[in-house]
Design a protein around this motif. Structure first.
Motif, PDB file in Angstrom:
ATOM      1  N   GLU A  81       0.831  -1.205   0.000  1.00 56.99           N
ATOM      2  CA  GLU A  81       0.000   0.000   0.000  1.00 56.99           C
ATOM      3  C   GLU A  81       0.872   1.265   0.000  1.00 56.99           C
ATOM      4  O   GLU A  81       0.592   2.226  -0.725  1.00 56.99           O
ATOM      5  N   LEU A  82       1.944   1.253   0.798  1.00 56.11           N
ATOM      6  CA  LEU A  82       2.822   2.424   0.885  1.00 56.11           C
ATOM      7  C   LEU A  82       3.535   2.709  -0.433  1.00 56.11           C
ATOM      8  O   LEU A  82       3.873   3.850  -0.725  1.00 56.11           O
ATOM      9  N   CYS A  83       3.757   1.675  -1.228  1.00 59.64           N
ATOM     10  CA  CYS A  83       4.450   1.862  -2.510  1.00 59.64           C
ATOM     11  C   CYS A  83       3.638   2.691  -3.502  1.00 59.64           C
ATOM     12  O   CYS A  83       4.176   3.127  -4.527  1.00 59.64           O
ATOM     13  N   LYS A  84       2.367   2.932  -3.184  1.00 60.14           N
ATOM     14  CA  LYS A  84       1.545   3.817  -4.020  1.00 60.14           C
ATOM     15  C   LYS A  84       1.845   5.288  -3.743  1.00 60.14           C
ATOM     16  O   LYS A  84       1.472   6.160  -4.519  1.00 60.14           O
ATOM     17  N   HIS A  85       2.497   5.562  -2.611  1.00 57.20           N
ATOM     18  CA  HIS A  85       2.799   6.939  -2.208  1.00 57.20           C
ATOM     19  C   HIS A  85       3.810   7.554  -3.170  1.00 57.20           C
ATOM     20  O   HIS A  85       4.791   6.911  -3.553  1.00 57.20           O
TER      21      HIS A  85
END
Length: 256
Positions: A81-85
């Motif tokens: 999910e954080l890799c979408k940041h």
């Protein structure tokens, strides 16, 4: 002159008393960009906070091999999910560590493989931690087809033979404080053979402090000392090494 510290831990508790001042000192030394590394349940949130607070600080998130035994499936989902940041530019630092006996080798291997597969799925580069595990790191990278995404061999410490294998798999080699150490023969020799378009520099602060501050806390501003050492070894001007390594980092991590 623009310097890019491609691997730092400015969220470390070592900087709790003077973090803002230390970051400002780095800026004064010409450091225009940094990648801060979030590598477990404690440091990923503090890394993301830094990346959101400072325009010029980017984030890599992953699970360190020393902490492999603590990783759960929901942690992998969290990283996904954080890799979408927009500020997350790599998955790391991931890999193997046979020096510290904190996670069984088979657990490290499993966690390493899962994160390479995630990086391939997301099309993101990876930042590799490798301590006393050169052959297994190279083998797993090959088996998991890591060349499809490539990445960075953080604080590279292997032989030229290992370096060539990593270069062939679409990896950059990153060098830090050890190239300033008087007796660090191997990293200097490898750096001098590394193609200029695959060369990166870093501090790994607060660790691996370069000469003449060895033994004290490292900080991102000291990446200038690393660049100076690289320039001397390669017979080039500091400004040229700064330009080359910054451009390499921008391209490697897909930063505009």
């Amino acid at each position: 002159m623009e310097l890019f510290d491609t691997h730092t831990h400015m969220d470390s508790k070592n900087f709790d008393e003077d973090r803002a001042e230390t970051i400002e000192r780095a800026r004064e030394q010409g450091v225009t960009r940094m990648i801060n590394i979030g590598f477990n349940r404690e440091t990923i949130p503090t890394t993301m906070k830094l990346a959101e607070e400072y325009e010029f600080i980017y984030a890599a998130v992953g699970w360190h091999p020393q902490d492999a035994i603590t990783m759960k499936e929901e942690d992998l989902d969290w990283i996904t999910e954080l890799c979408k940041h927009e500020k997350v530019v790599a998955i790391g630092e991931i890999g193997l560590d046979y020096y510290w006996d904190t996670s069984p080798k088979e657990v490290q291997h499993e966690v390493f493989r899962k994160q390479i597969r995630l990086a391939r799925q997301l099309g993101m580069p990876i930042s590799i931690h490798n301590r006393d595990a050169h052959e297994d790191v190279v083998r797993i990278l090959r088996e998991e087809k890591a060349s499809e995404i490539g990445g960075v061999m953080h604080s590279f410490s292997g032989s030229w033979e290992i370096a060539k294998m990593c270069l062939d798999m679409n990896f950059h080699l990153s060098f830090g404080g050890p190239i300033t150490f008087k007796n660090a023969k191997q990293p200097k020799e490898v750096l001098m053979k590394t193609p200029l378009d695959r060369l990166l520099i870093e501090t790994d602060s607060p660790y691996l402090t370069p000469h003449p501050f060895r033994g004290k806390r490292n900080e991102s501003g000291y990446v200038r000392l690393v660049a100076e050492a690289a320039a001397e070894l390669l017979g080039k001007e500091l400004e040229e090494i700064a330009r080359i390594t910054t451009q390499n980092a921008l391209e490697r991590f897909g930063i505009r």
